[in-house]
Design a protein around this motif. Structure first.
Motif, PDB file in Angstrom:
ATOM      1  N   THR A 169       0.870  -1.167   0.000  1.00  0.00           N
ATOM      2  CA  THR A 169       0.000   0.000   0.000  1.00  0.00           C
ATOM      3  C   THR A 169       0.908   1.218   0.000  1.00  0.00           C
ATOM      4  O   THR A 169       1.831   1.310   0.815  1.00  0.00           O
ATOM      5  CB  THR A 169      -0.894   0.010   1.254  1.00  0.00           C
ATOM      6  N   VAL A 170       0.659   2.134  -0.911  1.00  0.00           N
ATOM      7  CA  VAL A 170       1.532   3.292  -1.062  1.00  0.00           C
ATOM      8  C   VAL A 170       0.935   4.479  -0.302  1.00  0.00           C
ATOM      9  O   VAL A 170      -0.137   4.958  -0.650  1.00  0.00           O
ATOM     10  CB  VAL A 170       1.718   3.639  -2.560  1.00  0.00           C
ATOM     11  N   PRO A 171       1.633   4.942   0.737  1.00  0.00           N
ATOM     12  CA  PRO A 171       1.114   6.077   1.501  1.00  0.00           C
ATOM     13  C   PRO A 171       1.220   7.373   0.701  1.00  0.00           C
ATOM     14  O   PRO A 171       2.133   7.546  -0.115  1.00  0.00           O
ATOM     15  CB  PRO A 171       2.025   6.127   2.737  1.00  0.00           C
ATOM     16  N   ALA A 172       0.302   8.289   0.948  1.00  0.00           N
ATOM     17  CA  ALA A 172       0.294   9.561   0.225  1.00  0.00           C
ATOM     18  C   ALA A 172       1.413  10.479   0.698  1.00  0.00           C
ATOM     19  O   ALA A 172       2.027  11.172  -0.113  1.00  0.00           O
ATOM     20  CB  ALA A 172      -1.055  10.250   0.395  1.00  0.00           C
ATOM     21  N   GLN A 173       1.673  10.494   1.993  1.00  0.00           N
ATOM     22  CA  GLN A 173       2.678  11.404   2.538  1.00  0.00           C
ATOM     23  C   GLN A 173       3.479  10.719   3.642  1.00  0.00           C
ATOM     24  O   GLN A 173       3.278  10.979   4.823  1.00  0.00           O
ATOM     25  CB  GLN A 173       2.025  12.672   3.053  1.00  0.00           C
ATOM     26  N   PRO A 174       4.411   9.858   3.273  1.00  0.00           N
ATOM     27  CA  PRO A 174       5.182   9.141   4.290  1.00  0.00           C
ATOM     28  C   PRO A 174       6.223   9.989   5.015  1.00  0.00           C
ATOM     29  O   PRO A 174       6.668   9.628   6.093  1.00  0.00           O
ATOM     30  CB  PRO A 174       5.862   8.030   3.497  1.00  0.00           C
ATOM     31  N   TYR A 175       6.603  11.110   4.426  1.00  0.00           N
ATOM     32  CA  TYR A 175       7.641  11.955   5.028  1.00  0.00           C
ATOM     33  C   TYR A 175       6.983  13.082   5.798  1.00  0.00           C
ATOM     34  O   TYR A 175       6.165  13.821   5.261  1.00  0.00           O
ATOM     35  CB  TYR A 175       8.582  12.511   3.955  1.00  0.00           C
ATOM     36  N   GLY A 176       7.358  13.204   7.043  1.00  0.00           N
ATOM     37  CA  GLY A 176       6.785  14.227   7.911  1.00  0.00           C
ATOM     38  C   GLY A 176       7.359  15.601   7.625  1.00  0.00           C
ATOM     39  O   GLY A 176       8.008  15.827   6.603  1.00  0.00           O
ATOM     40  N   PRO A 177       7.168  16.500   8.573  1.00  0.00           N
ATOM     41  CA  PRO A 177       7.668  17.859   8.394  1.00  0.00           C
ATOM     42  C   PRO A 177       9.196  17.889   8.326  1.00  0.00           C
ATOM     43  O   PRO A 177       9.870  16.975   8.803  1.00  0.00           O
ATOM     44  CB  PRO A 177       7.167  18.598   9.638  1.00  0.00           C
ATOM     45  N   ASN A 208       7.581  13.582  -0.399  1.00  0.00           N
ATOM     46  CA  ASN A 208       6.222  13.084  -0.629  1.00  0.00           C
ATOM     47  C   ASN A 208       5.791  13.182  -2.087  1.00  0.00           C
ATOM     48  O   ASN A 208       4.851  12.509  -2.498  1.00  0.00           O
ATOM     49  CB  ASN A 208       5.238  13.841   0.271  1.00  0.00           C
ATOM     50  N   TRP A 209       6.471  13.957  -2.885  1.00  0.00           N
ATOM     51  CA  TRP A 209       6.168  14.105  -4.308  1.00  0.00           C
ATOM     52  C   TRP A 209       6.715  12.939  -5.135  1.00  0.00           C
ATOM     53  O   TRP A 209       6.344  12.762  -6.291  1.00  0.00           O
ATOM     54  CB  TRP A 209       6.770  15.418  -4.837  1.00  0.00           C
ATOM     55  N   CYS A 210       7.604  12.145  -4.540  1.00  0.00           N
ATOM     56  CA  CYS A 210       8.368  11.131  -5.262  1.00  0.00           C
ATOM     57  C   CYS A 210       7.689   9.758  -5.213  1.00  0.00           C
ATOM     58  O   CYS A 210       7.548   9.174  -4.138  1.00  0.00           O
ATOM     59  CB  CYS A 210       9.761  11.049  -4.632  1.00  0.00           C
ATOM     60  N   ASN A 234      12.537  14.145   5.236  1.00  0.00           N
ATOM     61  CA  ASN A 234      11.927  14.902   4.152  1.00  0.00           C
ATOM     62  C   ASN A 234      12.943  15.904   3.613  1.00  0.00           C
ATOM     63  O   ASN A 234      13.329  16.835   4.306  1.00  0.00           O
ATOM     64  CB  ASN A 234      10.676  15.624   4.661  1.00  0.00           C
ATOM     65  N   VAL A 235      13.383  15.677   2.380  1.00  0.00           N
ATOM     66  CA  VAL A 235      14.345  16.587   1.743  1.00  0.00           C
ATOM     67  C   VAL A 235      13.647  17.507   0.741  1.00  0.00           C
ATOM     68  O   VAL A 235      14.318  18.213  -0.022  1.00  0.00           O
ATOM     69  CB  VAL A 235      15.500  15.823   1.066  1.00  0.00           C
ATOM     70  N   GLU A 236      12.321  17.476   0.756  1.00  0.00           N
ATOM     71  CA  GLU A 236      11.514  18.229  -0.197  1.00  0.00           C
ATOM     72  C   GLU A 236      12.017  17.976  -1.610  1.00  0.00           C
ATOM     73  O   GLU A 236      12.034  16.852  -2.056  1.00  0.00           O
ATOM     74  CB  GLU A 236      11.455  19.709   0.201  1.00  0.00           C
ATOM     75  N   ARG A 237      12.463  18.983  -2.327  1.00  0.00           N
ATOM     76  CA  ARG A 237      12.966  18.814  -3.704  1.00  0.00           C
ATOM     77  C   ARG A 237      14.493  18.707  -3.716  1.00  0.00           C
ATOM     78  O   ARG A 237      15.165  19.305  -4.546  1.00  0.00           O
ATOM     79  CB  ARG A 237      12.501  19.964  -4.598  1.00  0.00           C
ATOM     80  N   MET A 238      15.009  17.918  -2.756  1.00  0.00           N
ATOM     81  CA  MET A 238      16.446  17.697  -2.579  1.00  0.00           C
ATOM     82  C   MET A 238      17.167  18.993  -2.231  1.00  0.00           C
ATOM     83  O   MET A 238      18.294  19.244  -2.681  1.00  0.00           O
ATOM     84  CB  MET A 238      17.064  17.017  -3.810  1.00  0.00           C
ATOM     85  N   ASN A 239      16.491  19.850  -1.418  1.00  0.00           N
ATOM     86  CA  ASN A 239      17.082  21.134  -1.080  1.00  0.00           C
ATOM     87  C   ASN A 239      17.048  21.453   0.418  1.00  0.00           C
ATOM     88  O   ASN A 239      17.322  22.577   0.814  1.00  0.00           O
ATOM     89  CB  ASN A 239      16.386  22.249  -1.863  1.00  0.00           C
ATOM     90  N   THR A 240      16.723  20.469   1.248  1.00  0.00           N
ATOM     91  CA  THR A 240      16.716  20.697   2.694  1.00  0.00           C
ATOM     92  C   THR A 240      17.062  19.393   3.410  1.00  0.00           C
ATOM     93  O   THR A 240      16.943  18.319   2.827  1.00  0.00           O
ATOM     94  CB  THR A 240      15.347  21.252   3.165  1.00  0.00           C
ATOM     95  N   VAL A 254      16.179  10.602  -5.304  1.00  0.00           N
ATOM     96  CA  VAL A 254      15.462  10.099  -4.133  1.00  0.00           C
ATOM     97  C   VAL A 254      14.580   8.947  -4.585  1.00  0.00           C
ATOM     98  O   VAL A 254      14.134   8.932  -5.735  1.00  0.00           O
ATOM     99  CB  VAL A 254      14.618  11.206  -3.434  1.00  0.00           C
ATOM    100  N   PRO A 255      14.384   7.950  -3.726  1.00  0.00           N
ATOM    101  CA  PRO A 255      14.926   7.903  -2.379  1.00  0.00           C
ATOM    102  C   PRO A 255      16.422   7.605  -2.369  1.00  0.00           C
ATOM    103  O   PRO A 255      16.921   6.863  -3.205  1.00  0.00           O
ATOM    104  CB  PRO A 255      14.156   6.762  -1.723  1.00  0.00           C
TER     105      PRO A 255
END
Length: 178
Positions: free
Chosen positions: A46-54, A83-85, A114-120, A135-136
């Motif tokens: 099952t693929v979660p929609a948002q597995p990466y937290g803040p 979460n976009w990936c 959560n690295v967002e768009r590989m920038n944090t 990513v991942p």
């Protein structure tokens, strides 16, 4: 806990239970045995929609993971993603699947970063002279901080093209390293 991150809550609880058991058995010493991974074949997770937290609090979560790893004899699995990936979400769903999560929790202390768009949240990688190019990106690290799979940083970058068994077998190979 927020429903969006419920899968990590289950993984965290399983990890705490596994850690308590390993710690009690090993007396806090480094676990020496390598446990065979589950045989899951072509499991469709099952693929979660948002597995990466803040993005906030990452340094603290990593520090806590290393403290837990040292106390329980496990390795740390750092999953850098967003979460976009789609590949990141597939990997997260696979690691949280009931057929896999207990094995993951016995072997690793998992931190979803959560690295967002590989920038944090790239500081840990930078401190070890590593760069994220896809990513991942998954790092398996000893409790003492030694990166065990620097040669495979992009190996799971196309997780959706791999069988579930191939992903778990790769994690097991990295886990077997010292």
């Amino acid at each position: 806990m927020n429903e969006r991150f419920g899968h990590m809550s289950r993984l965290w609880r399983a990890g705490l239970v596994a850690g308590a058991c390993v710690g009690a058995i090993a007396g806090g010493a480094q676990a020496a045995t390598v446990e065979a991974p589950p045989q899951i074949g072509n499991l469709t997770p099952t693929v979660p929609a948002q597995p990466y937290g803040p993005t906030e609090g990452t340094r603290e979560r990593i520090a806590t993971a290393f403290d837990t790893a040292r106390a329980t004899g496990r390795k740390v699995l750092l999953d850098f993603g967003g979460n976009w990936c789609p590949d990141c979400r597939i990997l997260a769903g696979l690691m949280d699947d009931p057929a896999v999560a207990p094995w993951i929790a016995r072997r690793f202390v998992v931190v979803m970063i959560n690295v967002e768009r590989m920038n944090t949240n790239l500081e840990f990688l930078e401190q070890h002279g590593l760069k994220i190019s896809a990513v991942p990106t998954v790092l398996v690290v000893t409790a003492q901080g030694k990166v065990l799979n620097a040669d495979g940083l992009t190996a799971l970058g196309n997780a959706r093209a791999m069988s579930s068994q191939a992903v778990i077998d790769l994690l097991a190979q990295w886990d077997a390293r010292t």
